[in-house]
Motif scaffolding. Structure first.
Motif, PDB file in Angstrom:
ATOM      1  N   TYR A 267       0.469  -2.264  -5.578  1.00  0.00           N
ATOM      2  CA  TYR A 267       0.479  -3.603  -4.991  1.00  0.00           C
ATOM      3  C   TYR A 267       1.671  -3.745  -4.056  1.00  0.00           C
ATOM      4  O   TYR A 267       2.701  -3.116  -4.239  1.00  0.00           O
ATOM      5  N   GLY A 268       1.505  -4.600  -3.058  1.00  0.00           N
ATOM      6  CA  GLY A 268       2.625  -4.952  -2.203  1.00  0.00           C
ATOM      7  C   GLY A 268       2.605  -4.294  -0.845  1.00  0.00           C
ATOM      8  O   GLY A 268       1.685  -3.544  -0.483  1.00  0.00           O
ATOM      9  N   SER A 269       3.659  -4.545  -0.081  1.00  0.00           N
ATOM     10  CA  SER A 269       3.726  -4.087   1.303  1.00  0.00           C
ATOM     11  C   SER A 269       3.795  -2.576   1.422  1.00  0.00           C
ATOM     12  O   SER A 269       3.504  -2.026   2.482  1.00  0.00           O
ATOM     13  N   ALA A 270       4.190  -1.890   0.360  1.00  0.00           N
ATOM     14  CA  ALA A 270       4.229  -0.424   0.392  1.00  0.00           C
ATOM     15  C   ALA A 270       2.866   0.184   0.098  1.00  0.00           C
ATOM     16  O   ALA A 270       2.700   1.402   0.139  1.00  0.00           O
TER      17      ALA A 270
ATOM     18  N   PRO B   9     -13.158   2.498  10.089  1.00  0.00           N
ATOM     19  CA  PRO B   9     -12.749   1.721   8.915  1.00  0.00           C
ATOM     20  C   PRO B   9     -11.792   0.584   9.262  1.00  0.00           C
ATOM     21  O   PRO B   9     -10.992   0.678  10.199  1.00  0.00           O
ATOM     22  N   VAL B  10     -11.899  -0.479   8.497  1.00  0.00           N
ATOM     23  CA  VAL B  10     -10.973  -1.598   8.612  1.00  0.00           C
ATOM     24  C   VAL B  10      -9.873  -1.377   7.574  1.00  0.00           C
ATOM     25  O   VAL B  10     -10.136  -1.379   6.373  1.00  0.00           O
ATOM     26  N   GLU B  11      -8.654  -1.176   8.054  1.00  0.00           N
ATOM     27  CA  GLU B  11      -7.538  -0.843   7.168  1.00  0.00           C
ATOM     28  C   GLU B  11      -6.588  -2.037   7.047  1.00  0.00           C
ATOM     29  O   GLU B  11      -6.129  -2.594   8.052  1.00  0.00           O
ATOM     30  N   THR B  12      -6.323  -2.412   5.832  1.00  0.00           N
ATOM     31  CA  THR B  12      -5.478  -3.579   5.569  1.00  0.00           C
ATOM     32  C   THR B  12      -4.370  -3.199   4.597  1.00  0.00           C
ATOM     33  O   THR B  12      -4.645  -2.704   3.500  1.00  0.00           O
ATOM     34  N   SER B  13      -3.136  -3.412   5.017  1.00  0.00           N
ATOM     35  CA  SER B  13      -2.000  -3.126   4.127  1.00  0.00           C
ATOM     36  C   SER B  13      -1.875  -4.208   3.068  1.00  0.00           C
ATOM     37  O   SER B  13      -2.264  -5.368   3.280  1.00  0.00           O
ATOM     38  N   GLY B  14      -1.321  -3.838   1.921  1.00  0.00           N
ATOM     39  CA  GLY B  14      -1.071  -4.812   0.877  1.00  0.00           C
ATOM     40  C   GLY B  14       0.082  -5.727   1.249  1.00  0.00           C
ATOM     41  O   GLY B  14       0.854  -5.449   2.174  1.00  0.00           O
ATOM     42  N   VAL B  15       0.199  -6.830   0.540  1.00  0.00           N
ATOM     43  CA  VAL B  15       1.310  -7.761   0.763  1.00  0.00           C
ATOM     44  C   VAL B  15       2.001  -8.026  -0.568  1.00  0.00           C
ATOM     45  O   VAL B  15       1.402  -7.934  -1.643  1.00  0.00           O
TER      46      VAL B  15
END
Length: 657
Positions: free
Chosen positions: A500-503, A521-527
């Motif tokens: 979880y998180g930005s990393a 692909p649609v790539e989304t980073s965690g927050v």
């Protein structure tokens, strides 16, 4: 001048000088005595620090909240299973029937004349999964493993050793059944989902015949090659708990009853056994008793160092010392002052049977502690440890620091932590062809790796399992402690980082299979989670928030729920934590060290005085010795004159009157 003082005069010059210097040296003896006393004081403060350190060590057990919420498990028939429990288990009893034990999948080869018989070379690919109705479904949590069998290790023994050295989740052995030698391959893990599928890339280019390395192929799905023979089927452990049927892959079961771990030893179908879960009061009693003893040991050290014996009228080395009095006073004050916001229904040590006696020692009434622990409205952990109680079940207390201020803190969440994902833009191709669309290059949580998928035709679910097992099995990913989960919806695949998180990031960077499997692909980073504690912005990292200002050092974890007001955290330092901070300040601050520094400075000053005095004594001895040597010479000369005159007078002629 005479070479040896006193010979000419008869004076004992050396003895006279020695006696005179003994008188002159009396100040030196006084300095030695003074230094000896300072050294004794230095040793005493060292002993005091050691006693404080030992007492501080005893506080660590009391500082763990889980120590006070422990649960003991008792299984009526210990031959069937060993059972343990954690503090999350709920006190009560359960009926348990163990029907079957979990079993590993085991396969045997054909019979070979000797262990040095050559089998073949190439590559063995081992996959784990479930056979059902002629199909094999991959276990997505178990990575496929490839083992290279070189021509130098193509014998029965060589293949066995190569498999065992590969650490591929299986073990190999050779069994002689009296007619020959068989290679036995067994899954290291039990359970239906850990059945073996072994495919080969045979050096003889035929991967399905019964020659070369393909003699070790095993695929029990419809149309598969089964050149090995099953000797033990993969199976789950089955048991019935309180009338509920349960099936688990392992004989070690941790999730049937929350907080309880079963280690199944033997099946006994048709017979139920009782599991009793009760509060672990004995452990708490022992911990509290050890704390009381540790304090009394410290108190004895302090008393021995500072007491005054009225009978003998003898003072101890630190009698009347202000530092010792300060330590005694501060310890007693911390242990006597009630907690203001404990939140567990307890505020003073006497409520659990710990009281001061007239001699300064502690007395422990274990019956009183037992009574309190049986009261569901009381939480003994809040009396000793640093504990945060949350009003929201999806918010948990993680830790706090010594400078976190006691109090009730409001929590407001403005953002829930998320995981990094990569979502396919179109349905994935379900046929994987070697060298065509079997490779993916990825970066997960900042770690890059490449995977190669097994050729074949898949369903969307089985393809997700294949990709997940390959990613989680690649060394760069697994060694970094990273994992992913694959899922599919309407044929579209999604890779989700377990972090979880930005990393938390998932990026499909290339490979000949990227387009077929994920499109664009649609790539989304965690927050990271975001929010405030008591109205002050907290620092988010993954699912944890760390407070600021009064809540500095307070760490909480938000595992779900929505945004907005999320209740309160009632936090307080217990006595163990307060004492730990106090003793830490004593040991690492200036209270004792300043006294030790002062004593060392006094000893250094005494050394300087001694050096000066020794130099003066040397000069004095030189002067006295010179004076008595001169006197010795004078007396010797006068004695010679006297002797001469007597001799001359005796030679004069005698006269008559």
């Amino acid at each position: 001048m005479l070479a040896s003082p006193g010979i000419g005069s008869g004076l004992d010059v050396n003895g006279i000088v020695k006696q005179l210097m003994a008188v002159e040296s009396q100040p030196l003896t006084a300095l030695d005595n003074k230094e000896a006393k300072q050294q004794t004081r230095l040793t005493a403060f060292g002993t005091l620090k050691g006693a404080l350190s030992s007492f501080q060590s005893s506080l660590s057990a009391l500082s763990d909240p889980a120590k006070f919420t422990g649960v003991t498990a008792n299984f009526a028939d210990a031959t069937l299973a060993s059972v343990s429990a954690t503090s999350s288990a709920v006190v009560g009893s359960h009926s348990v029937e163990i029907q079957t034990l979990a079993q590993s999948h085991k396969l045997k080869s054909a019979n070979y004349a000797t262990t040095s018989t050559a089998i073949g070379s190439g590559t063995l690919t081992i996959q784990f999964g479930t056979y059902n109705g002629g199909t094999f479904t991959l276990n997505p949590d178990k990575a496929a493993q490839s083992i290279t069998i070189s021509s130098d290790n193509s014998s029965l023994t060589g293949i066995r050793d190569t498999i065992n050295q590969a650490n591929a989740g299986v073990s190999a052995s050779i069994v002689n059944d009296g007619t020959g030698n068989r290679l036995v391959i067994a899954s290291n893990d039990t359970g239906l989902s850990n059945a073996l599928k072994i495919t080969t890339t045979d050096a003889d280019t035929n991967n399905t015949d019964n020659a070369g390395l393909s003699q070790l192929a095993y695929n029990a799905s419809t149309g598969g090659t089964t050149n090995l023979t099953q000797t033990a089927a993969a199976s789950n452990a089955t048991l019935v708990i309180d009338g509920i049927s349960i099936s688990k892959a392992s004989n070690t079961i941790t999730d049937a009853i929350e907080g309880v771990t079963f280690n199944l030893l033997k099946a006994n179908a048709g017979t139920t056994t009782t599991l009793n879960l009760s509060r672990d009061t004995a452990s708490v009693q022992s911990t509290v008793s050890s704390f009381v003893k540790a304090f009394n040991d410290l108190n004895k050290t302090i008393v021995d160092l500072s007491k005054y014996d009225a009978t003998t009228k003898q003072a101890s080395i630190l009698t009347g010392d202000s530092t010792v009095r300060t330590i005694q006073t501060q310890l007693r004050n911390v242990m006597s002052n009630p907690l203001t916001t404990a939140g567990g229904g307890l505020s003073i040590l006497s409520e659990v049977g710990i009281t001061f006696q007239t001699d300064g020692t502690l007395k422990f009434d274990s019956a009183k502690l037992t009574s309190v622990m049986s009261d569901p409205t009381k939480d003994v952990s809040t009396l000793f440890a640093s504990v945060g109680k949350t009003s929201d079940s999806l918010v948990s207390f993680v830790s706090a620091k010594n400078d976190t201020v006691n109090g009730e803190y409001s929590l407001n969440i403005s953002r829930i932590a998320t995981q990094g994902t990569a979502v396919g833009s179109s349905a994935a191709a379900l046929t994987i062809n070697t060298g065509v669309n079997d490779k993916l290059d990825l970066t997960i949580d900042g770690v890059s790796a490449s995977v190669t998928l097994a050729a074949g035709t898949y369903t969307a679910t089985s393809l997700a399992g294949e990709i997940q097992s390959r990613i989680n099995g690649v060394s760069e990913i697994s060694s970094a402690g990273i994992k992913v989960t694959l899922s599919e919806s309407a044929g579209k695949l999604t890779i989700t980082s377990n972090r979880y998180g930005s990393a938390s990031t998932v990026s499909i960077t290339g490979g000949n299979g990227k387009l077929d499997l994920f499109g664009t692909p649609v790539e989304t980073s965690g927050v990271d989670v975001a929010g405030t504690i008591n109205g002050i912005t907290a620092t988010g990292s993954g699912q944890t928030l760390t407070g600021a200002a009064d809540s500095s050092g307070l760490v909480i974890k938000i595992t779900g729920g929505g945004t907005g007001a999320r209740g309160t955290i009632d936090f307080a330092h217990g006595f163990a934590k307060k004492l730990d901070k106090l003793v830490d300040d004593m040991l690492n601050g200036h209270l004792i060290d300043s006294r030790i520094d002062g004593i060392n400075a006094s000893i250094k000053d005494i050394d300087a005085q001694r050096d000066t005095l020794n130099q003066r004594l040397a000069d004095t001895e030189k002067r006295i010795r010179a004076q008595y040597t001169a006197l010795d010479t004078t007396i010797a000369s006068m004695t010679q004159t006297s002797n001469f005159l007597q001799q001359q007078l005796s030679n004069l002629p005698s006269t008559s009157s």
